[in-house]
Design an enzyme around this catalytic site. Structure first.
Site, mmCIF file in Angstrom:
data_model
loop_
_atom_site.group_PDB
_atom_site.id
_atom_site.type_symbol
_atom_site.label_atom_id
_atom_site.label_comp_id
_atom_site.label_asym_id
_atom_site.label_seq_id
_atom_site.Cartn_x
_atom_site.Cartn_y
_atom_site.Cartn_z
ATOM 1 N N PHE A 33 0.844 -1.192 0.000
ATOM 2 C CA PHE A 33 0.000 0.000 0.000
ATOM 3 C C PHE A 33 0.884 1.249 0.000
ATOM 4 O O PHE A 33 1.954 1.266 0.618
ATOM 5 C CB PHE A 33 -0.909 -0.007 1.224
ATOM 6 C CG PHE A 33 -1.992 1.036 1.178
ATOM 7 C CD1 PHE A 33 -3.087 0.881 0.341
ATOM 8 C CD2 PHE A 33 -1.906 2.183 1.939
ATOM 9 C CE1 PHE A 33 -4.080 1.846 0.268
ATOM 10 C CE2 PHE A 33 -2.895 3.154 1.881
ATOM 11 C CZ PHE A 33 -3.985 2.988 1.047
ATOM 12 N N ASP A 82 1.485 -5.787 8.088
ATOM 13 C CA ASP A 82 0.315 -4.930 7.939
ATOM 14 C C ASP A 82 -0.897 -5.837 7.715
ATOM 15 O O ASP A 82 -0.960 -6.576 6.733
ATOM 16 C CB ASP A 82 0.530 -3.999 6.738
ATOM 17 C CG ASP A 82 -0.602 -3.012 6.514
ATOM 18 O OD1 ASP A 82 -1.762 -3.344 6.852
ATOM 19 O OD2 ASP A 82 -0.347 -1.924 5.969
ATOM 20 N N TYR A 112 -11.449 0.352 10.195
ATOM 21 C CA TYR A 112 -12.623 0.827 9.448
ATOM 22 C C TYR A 112 -13.001 -0.088 8.291
ATOM 23 O O TYR A 112 -13.979 0.168 7.598
ATOM 24 C CB TYR A 112 -12.418 2.254 8.925
ATOM 25 C CG TYR A 112 -11.080 2.546 8.308
ATOM 26 C CD1 TYR A 112 -10.779 2.131 7.025
ATOM 27 C CD2 TYR A 112 -10.112 3.250 9.018
ATOM 28 C CE1 TYR A 112 -9.548 2.394 6.456
ATOM 29 C CE2 TYR A 112 -8.876 3.522 8.470
ATOM 30 C CZ TYR A 112 -8.600 3.091 7.191
ATOM 31 O OH TYR A 112 -7.360 3.356 6.638
ATOM 32 N N LYS A 113 -12.257 -1.161 8.085
ATOM 33 C CA LYS A 113 -12.595 -2.105 7.027
ATOM 34 C C LYS A 113 -13.469 -3.209 7.616
ATOM 35 O O LYS A 113 -14.650 -3.020 7.869
ATOM 36 C CB LYS A 113 -11.312 -2.651 6.392
ATOM 37 C CG LYS A 113 -10.402 -1.586 5.783
ATOM 38 C CD LYS A 113 -9.193 -2.199 5.140
ATOM 39 C CE LYS A 113 -8.171 -1.157 4.719
ATOM 40 N NZ LYS A 113 -8.666 -0.205 3.728
ATOM 41 N N ARG A 118 -11.966 -3.370 -8.122
ATOM 42 C CA ARG A 118 -11.766 -4.216 -6.944
ATOM 43 C C ARG A 118 -13.108 -4.461 -6.258
ATOM 44 O O ARG A 118 -13.844 -3.516 -5.966
ATOM 45 C CB ARG A 118 -10.786 -3.552 -5.974
ATOM 46 C CG ARG A 118 -10.265 -4.481 -4.898
ATOM 47 C CD ARG A 118 -9.236 -3.797 -4.032
ATOM 48 N NE ARG A 118 -9.824 -2.717 -3.248
ATOM 49 C CZ ARG A 118 -9.209 -2.104 -2.233
ATOM 50 N NH1 ARG A 118 -7.964 -2.458 -1.918
ATOM 51 N NH2 ARG A 118 -9.785 -1.135 -1.570
#
Length: 411
Positions: free
Chosen positions: A132, A209, A234-235, A383
């Site tokens: 990322f 991560d 938050y995912k 995605r």
């Protein structure tokens, strides 16, 4: 047009939804508006219906009536208690090793710097170009700041970091390997245990991560021997936009770990406010400023739901959702120059899939206008993030059918 009609795809989805042992949990999430299919739960999870009630109660009671006394009545220790809950439910981590604190970016900065301090004299940080952007940018910034050297790995477009890619860049100067368990674009699932073993054979630390894996698949940080880890909430933990991240430090490193942002909440005696910084014992030393107590509230109920459903069952549904999506892509989209950029082997696949097409950016924008919500990932990816507790098989079918409809329109 593919061999599967729209009605057939929806019928298959209906059968899969009827057989889904987690289907009852779908109604526990807020839905509505113009959204027909939400396929971006790996970027921002839906809120639970009980979240609004929890937030109102917090404002009316804990904050509204207890006021500053709240710090003595639970807020001060909430980052540690919630960290332990995240560790137990999602990370395979024993108590005392996980804390909820800052953003993912800030915690990554702290832990990369902490890793370098734990390996004095070693200068190399291994990072992959598929990671990322924040992870890569932080590694670059810290290298510029400290004089460390970056050793880059170049995974294939539709893959991720493997031991075979890692081994050639490990050496006697390697301090840290920074990798994501699930590649944010391709969805490649890292063999974290094998990567950790390979790094440890060189005396190298591993910072994992877990932003795209925590809450979606089984994680065993303690068992795998991972040294450090960071993840967002938050995912798949549904903490809401900007909810705070968490950091994990293995017990064996806690006595020696240091971090560069010294603040009063990470001090040994926060409320004494004495002269000179002395770090708190244990994982609390990763804190800096005042923790975001309000922003911690939404994930509490989601952790209970994950615990109730069971991570193994969540992973089983995740694998089924992504497998169904790949099947429909093959059947409905193969004639439209669409390729799957995600591992087809379910054991090497995380909780999302990415499909590539030259017109992906335009198609995604048109899907959003229709209430079909995936996301676009450069250079040409759509995605599909399939959060198992809030996504149905019907959502997947609706999304793939909508992509097919856009591709079938005249240019």
């Amino acid at each position: 047009m593919g061999t599967t009609s729209r009605s057939t795809a929806q019928n298959r989805a209906a059968d899969l939804d009827a057989a889904d042992p987690l289907r009852s949990h779908l109604d526990r999430f807020v839905t509505g508006g113009d959204v027909q299919a939400y396929l971006d739960g790996n970027s921002l999870g839906r809120p639970l219906r009980v979240t609004a009630e929890r937030m109102r109660a917090f404002v009316d009671e804990a904050w509204g009536t207890r006021l500053i006394r709240g710090w003595d009545e639970g807020w001060f220790d909430l980052p540690l208690r919630l960290g332990d809950r995240i560790g137990a439910v999602t990370l395979g981590a024993a108590a005392g090793q996980t804390v909820v604190a800052d953003s993912t970016t800030v915690l990554l900065y702290k832990l990369i710097r902490a890793a370098l301090a734990l390996r004095p004299g070693l200068t190399d940080i291994v990072v992959d170009r598929g990671n990322f952007p924040t992870d890569r940018y932080l590694a670059e910034g810290i290298a510029a700041e400290t004089g460390a050297t970056l050793r880059w790995i170049d995974p294939d477009h539709d893959a991720g970091v493997t031991v075979d890619l890692l081994e050639p860049v490990l050496g006697d100067q390697t301090a840290l390997v920074l990798v994501s368990q699930v590649a944010y674009r391709s969805g490649h699932l890292l063999d974290a245990a094998a990567i950790t073993d390979a790094a440890h054979a060189h005396g190298t630390l591993v910072l994992l991560d877990v932003c795209h894996s925590a809450g979606a698949l089984p994680i065993h940080l303690d068992k795998w021997g991972v040294d450090l880890a960071v993840g967002c909430t938050y995912k798949y933990l549904n903490g809401g936009p900007g909810s705070p991240a968490f950091a994990y430090v293995a017990q064996r490193h806690l006595a020696d770990v240091t971090q560069p942002i010294w603040g009063w909440m990470g001090a040994a005696a926060s409320f004494e406010m004495g002269q000179g910084y002395v770090a708190a014992q244990g994982v609390r030393r990763l804190l800096s400023g005042t923790p975001p107590i309000v922003a911690m509230q939404p994930m509490i109920d989601m952790l209970d739901l994950i615990d109730e459903a069971g991570v193994d069952a969540i992973r089983e549904k995740s694998t089924a959702l992504t497998g169904f999506a790949i099947d429909l892509v093959d059947e409905r989209l193969a004639g439209h120059r669409v390729t799957v950029a995600t591992p087809r082997d379910p054991d090497r696949r995380g909780g999302h899939i990415t499909i590539d097409h030259p017109e992906s950016q335009r198609i995604t924008a048109r899907l959003w206008e229709r209430g079909i919500i995936p996301d676009f990932r450069r250079p040409s990816g759509i995605r599909l993030g399939l959060s198992p507790l809030s996504t149905s098989f019907a959502d997947v079918a609706t999304g793939i059918e909508a992509i097919a409809a856009e591709l079938e329109k005249p240019a």
